[in-house]
Design a protein around this motif. Structure first.
Motif, short mmCIF file in Angstrom:
data_model
loop_
_atom_site.label_atom_id
_atom_site.label_comp_id
_atom_site.label_asym_id
_atom_site.label_seq_id
_atom_site.Cartn_x
_atom_site.Cartn_y
_atom_site.Cartn_z
N THR A 1 32.69 65.97 34.36
CA THR A 1 32.83 66.94 33.40
C THR A 1 33.12 68.12 34.07
OG1 THR A 1 30.41 67.85 33.57
CG2 THR A 1 30.99 65.87 31.86
N TYR A 2 34.21 69.06 33.39
CA TYR A 2 34.72 70.11 33.83
C TYR A 2 34.70 71.19 32.70
CZ TYR A 2 37.42 66.98 36.83
OH TYR A 2 37.79 66.00 37.67
N GLU B 1 40.30 66.42 26.45
CA GLU B 1 40.01 67.82 26.59
C GLU B 1 39.40 68.31 25.36
OE1 GLU B 1 42.46 70.48 29.18
OE2 GLU B 1 43.15 71.05 27.15
N TYR B 2 38.62 69.25 25.47
CA TYR B 2 37.91 69.63 24.03
C TYR B 2 37.92 71.20 24.19
CZ TYR B 2 35.12 68.60 19.88
OH TYR B 2 34.68 68.26 18.87
N PHE C 1 38.65 80.47 23.63
CA PHE C 1 37.98 79.20 23.68
C PHE C 1 37.63 78.79 24.93
CE2 PHE C 1 40.64 79.28 20.12
CZ PHE C 1 40.20 78.46 19.17
N LEU C 2 36.65 77.87 25.60
CA LEU C 2 36.60 77.29 26.56
C LEU C 2 37.14 75.78 26.43
CD1 LEU C 2 32.74 78.10 27.87
CD2 LEU C 2 34.86 78.89 28.77
N ARG C 3 37.87 75.64 27.47
CA ARG C 3 38.48 74.46 27.83
C ARG C 3 37.37 73.16 28.41
NH1 ARG C 3 44.31 73.88 30.20
NH2 ARG C 3 42.91 73.36 31.64
N ILE C 4 37.07 72.33 27.93
CA ILE C 4 35.98 71.35 28.53
C ILE C 4 36.62 70.00 28.54
CG2 ILE C 4 33.81 70.18 28.20
CD1 ILE C 4 33.43 73.16 28.43
N SER C 5 36.77 69.45 29.77
CA SER C 5 37.02 68.03 30.01
C SER C 5 36.07 67.05 30.59
CB SER C 5 38.52 68.02 31.24
OG SER C 5 39.46 68.88 30.88
N ILE C 6 36.25 65.78 29.99
CA ILE C 6 35.60 64.85 30.20
C ILE C 6 36.14 63.75 30.86
CG2 ILE C 6 33.39 63.51 29.45
CD1 ILE C 6 32.71 65.40 27.33
#
Length: 134
Positions: free
Chosen positions: A74-75, A1-2, A87-92
């Motif tokens: 990717t999410y 998660e980023y 913040f946007l939570r980005i998951s790969i």
């Protein structure tokens, strides 16, 4: 998660880029964040699949088996707020990422969203047999 600060993605979006991603700066911040969540999916989905990520790490060349990695999904998840910053939570999701691969993916996604490089640059970085700066 980023986690990516929303202001990093919104800062320089002007008319040409806004029209490319379908973002209208006249909307309120919440509407822009919803539009941003939809827009960021476009560069993120370019990474899904089996690719050579030689340009997203160090010490590997195109064609080396060690550079081939698979990204399953990717999410762009929820908006998270902390200390007044959104913040946007980005998951790969994928299998066995390379050193710095996720950082460089996110850096290139940010560059696309800010208009520094076109979204097609992602495909170029993934398919070029030559070193490409990311």
């Amino acid at each position: 998660e980023y986690l990516i600060p929303v202001n990093v993605l919104l800062a320089p979006i002007e008319a040409p880029l806004a029209s490319e991603f379908g973002i209208d700066r006249m909307f309120e911040m919440q509407d822009r964040i919803l539009q941003l969540k939809r827009a960021i999916k476009r560069p993120l989905k370019r990474f899904v699949g089996l690719h050579s990520f030689h340009n997203f790490t160090t010490g590997l060349d195109a064609g080396q088996d060690q550079a081939r990695r698979e990204v399953y999904r990717t999410y762009c998840r929820d908006l998270v707020s902390s200390r007044g910053v959104d913040f946007l939570r980005i998951s790969i999701a994928g299998r066995s990422f390379l050193y710095h691969q996720i950082r460089r993916i996110m850096g290139l996604v940010i560059a696309c969203m800010r208009g520094v490089v076109p979204v097609d640059y992602i495909n170029f970085a993934l398919t070029s047999s030559q070193p490409v700066p990311v």
